[in-house]
Design a protein around this motif. Sequence first.
Motif, PDB file in Angstrom:
ATOM      1  N   ARG A 139       0.826  -1.221   0.000  1.00 14.19           N
ATOM      2  CA  ARG A 139       0.000   0.000   0.000  1.00 14.19           C
ATOM      3  C   ARG A 139       0.856   1.265   0.000  1.00 14.19           C
ATOM      4  N   ARG A 140       2.148   1.149  -0.348  1.00 15.20           N
ATOM      5  CA  ARG A 140       2.979   2.360  -0.388  1.00 15.20           C
ATOM      6  C   ARG A 140       2.553   3.207  -1.587  1.00 15.20           C
ATOM      7  N   PRO A 141       2.827   4.508  -1.533  1.00 19.49           N
ATOM      8  CA  PRO A 141       2.392   5.365  -2.638  1.00 19.49           C
ATOM      9  C   PRO A 141       2.908   4.856  -3.988  1.00 19.49           C
ATOM     10  N   HIS A 142       2.064   4.982  -4.997  1.00 20.69           N
ATOM     11  CA  HIS A 142       2.373   4.504  -6.341  1.00 20.69           C
ATOM     12  C   HIS A 142       3.719   5.059  -6.807  1.00 20.69           C
ATOM     13  N   GLY A 143       4.577   4.194  -7.305  1.00 19.58           N
ATOM     14  CA  GLY A 143       5.844   4.652  -7.871  1.00 19.58           C
ATOM     15  C   GLY A 143       6.960   4.850  -6.854  1.00 19.58           C
ATOM     16  N   MET A 144       6.671   4.714  -5.575  1.00 14.85           N
ATOM     17  CA  MET A 144       7.712   4.914  -4.554  1.00 14.85           C
ATOM     18  C   MET A 144       8.534   3.624  -4.406  1.00 14.85           C
ATOM     19  N   SER A 145       9.855   3.743  -4.387  1.00 17.97           N
ATOM     20  CA  SER A 145      10.693   2.543  -4.221  1.00 17.97           C
ATOM     21  C   SER A 145      10.583   2.052  -2.769  1.00 17.97           C
ATOM     22  N   LEU A 146      10.997   0.811  -2.569  1.00 21.24           N
ATOM     23  CA  LEU A 146      10.950   0.262  -1.211  1.00 21.24           C
ATOM     24  C   LEU A 146      11.881   1.030  -0.280  1.00 21.24           C
ATOM     25  N   ALA A 147      13.057   1.388  -0.821  1.00 21.46           N
ATOM     26  CA  ALA A 147      14.023   2.127   0.004  1.00 21.46           C
ATOM     27  C   ALA A 147      13.437   3.480   0.409  1.00 21.46           C
ATOM     28  N   ALA A 148      12.790   4.148  -0.555  1.00 21.67           N
ATOM     29  CA  ALA A 148      12.197   5.457  -0.250  1.00 21.67           C
ATOM     30  C   ALA A 148      11.048   5.304   0.753  1.00 21.67           C
ATOM     31  N   PHE A 149      10.307   4.210   0.619  1.00 24.90           N
ATOM     32  CA  PHE A 149       9.197   3.957   1.550  1.00 24.90           C
ATOM     33  C   PHE A 149       9.742   3.765   2.976  1.00 24.90           C
TER      34      PHE A 149
END
Length: 471
Positions: free
Chosen positions: A198-208
Amino acid sequence: MAAVRDLRASEAADIGDDAVELAKRHLIQPWPYAGSVGAEARALIGEGDGIYITDSTGKRLIDGPAGMWCVNVGHRREELARVMYDQAMALSYNTPWYTMNAPSAELAKRIAGHAPGDLSHVFYTTGGSSAVETALRFMQFYNNVRGRPEKKLILSRGGAYHGSTYLSASLNGRPRDRDWMDGADELVIKLSSPDPFRRPHGMSLAAFTDFLVDQFLDTVARVGAEKIGAFVGEPVQASGGVVVPPDGYLKRIRQICRDNDILYVSDEVVTAFGRLGHVFASGDMFGIDPDMITFAKGVTSGYFPLGGVIISERLLEELRRSNHPDALFGHGLTYTSHPVGCAVALKNLDLLEEGVLAHTQDVAPYFQAQLKTLEELPLVGEVRGLGLMGCVECVADRESKDPLQLDKDVGKRIDAHCHELGLLVRPLINMCVMSPPLVITREQIDDMVGILREGISRTMDDLRKEGVWRG
Ligand SMILES: Cc1ncc(COP(=O)(O)O)c(C=O)c1O
């Protein structure tokens, strides 16, 4: 008195001792809707054996959720039944206020031996909610004794489930749990769920991960570390839909807690005692050493209601050396350190150590790989999991990840088809959670996944026929 007895006799005759009817008339089951309180029938289960349970019609079902994530070594383990009998015959109960028993001390030693870091002492409870409640009351006491009465706020997260007592339930962050229920909201701050799906669309895992860590840091800075007593988190959010956090996230949160004198409470009510292939997952799987770990469920494989909190030696030492050695931790339960519960837990731990943990580590990758094949079905948005915890999340549309207009029903619809086919599912809104007994074999995993596939396919057909889904 006679009149009462007559009434009961006629009542019993009236309803033919049918347990389902009796339940409708007299039993309140957990999590009922207002319109169904005391009027609802649930599947009546008569027997269990290994990974199977049998319902009142004689249908044998795979116990997909292992009860409630708890029947870890499987049903009908004679060793466990026998130890309960033997302990009850030797000593069925003793007051923990003024006396103690040997099984509770022996179990505490073995639990401490498996726990990470300096977790050394166990306070036993009656289950998971009372374990979380105990950890939080201990945090309050600890900060009172240290002269920090302002340091009591608790950080929790969306998607969390920590129990059904007032304070533990106040931490819950799953949709709908709190819509109609009160809570100690003034004591709790909610952070985002670490749910990669459910992380924001297009966000990488590292950025999440950075986003989650920054949110934590910002919250501490905004509220003030001097006001925050504890963070409570499940290593893998269980009832929130088997949310496996991104790599490194838990370690970073642990460090922030350490830096800010915030107690880290790892709620391992589901993940401990084998579910992820280890006695405790915090250290062995996630490399963290919490200040407290809560456990329940698998500690007795569900054969007896028992839970507890393991507390760090450092905290206890601080209390011993404080200026208030006479401060009383006014907290205890009649069934704290129950001898029968602790005896069965000792035997259960033997079984885990003697093979069940190794078996779980062996079959878990196969379980995950087989479940993952269900992503071929268009109704399935994601299959995820760890160890012997899995979740099939259904979506109306894979692009938008819309959890379906019919979200309330989809899990239940799949469960109904699977029941027909011989599998009990744990439906959670638009998700199906699978956490079978740890003794499940590869062949049984094939059966389980085969039935689930068919149940989802039938549900897709129903939804198409009803014209509510075009997948
Ligand atoms: C992570 C977690 N904590 C606490 C609890 C509450 O445990 P109990 O139902 O034994 O009170 C649960 C129950 O499912 C749980 O999953």
